[in-house]
Design an enzyme around this catalytic site. Structure first.
Site, PDB file in Angstrom:
ATOM      1  CB  CYS A  51      -1.117  -0.049   1.356  1.00 19.85           C
ATOM      2  SG  CYS A  51      -1.941   1.648   1.366  1.00 19.85           S
ATOM      3  CG  ASP A  58      -2.415  -3.805  -0.561  1.00 20.39           C
ATOM      4  OD1 ASP A  58      -2.863  -3.920   0.296  1.00 20.39           O
ATOM      5  OD2 ASP A  58      -2.021  -2.880  -0.945  1.00 20.39           O
TER       6      ASP A  58
END
Length: 153
Positions: A51, A58
């Site tokens: 992120c 992620d």
């Protein structure tokens, strides 16, 4: 037999994993069937990126499908390329569009699509889809149809 003399990663004794986004690692080789229209599909169930705001990881499943023209992407180089996103901070939508643009630049396929099925964060899963069909061909019409009728779930 196709010319693979330009491939540097396949069969190398020691694999070096990129530490950040590395489009230069992508390699292509000649398609032995350029007159045939067929799909090539890559499924990467363990894609990771960061992120850009929190630097938290992620996780996603990335699915790449394309109809080649003169070139095919070499799978080990694609694996290393996708791995290069591991420490790269970017939003889900940009990761998917970047993958599409890099593969488009490398191979110039007749058609290509990239789907990202990112796992939920904060109770919301994001599934970006991007595609391209060569202009002024049936592949451009196919891209439009698939874009407006795809199911990302």
């Amino acid at each position: 037999m196709s010319d693979t003399s330009n491939l540097t990663l396949l069969g190398s004794a020691r694999t070096v994993y990129p530490r950040d986004y590395a489009p230069d690692v992508l390699e292509a080789f000649p398609n032995r069937h350029p007159d045939a229209d067929y799909f090539v599909t890559f499924h990467c169930p363990e894609f990771t990126s960061l992120c850009p705001m929190t630097q938290q990881p992620d996780f996603a499943e990335i699915v790449i499908r394309y109809i080649p023209d003169e070139l095919l992407v070499e799978s080990k180089s694609l694996k290393l390329y996708l791995f290069s996103f591991r420490n790269h901070g970017d939003f889900h939508e940009n990761c998917v569009n970047t993958i599409l643009q890099d593969l488009l630049k490398l191979m110039q396929p007749k058609y290509i699509e990239v789907l990202g099925r990112f796992t939920p964060r904060g109770g919301i899963a994001i599934h970006p889809f991007a595609n391209y069909g060569r202009a002024d061909t049936r592949f451009e019409r196919m891209a439009e149809h698939r874009l407006f009728n795809h199911e990302a779930a």
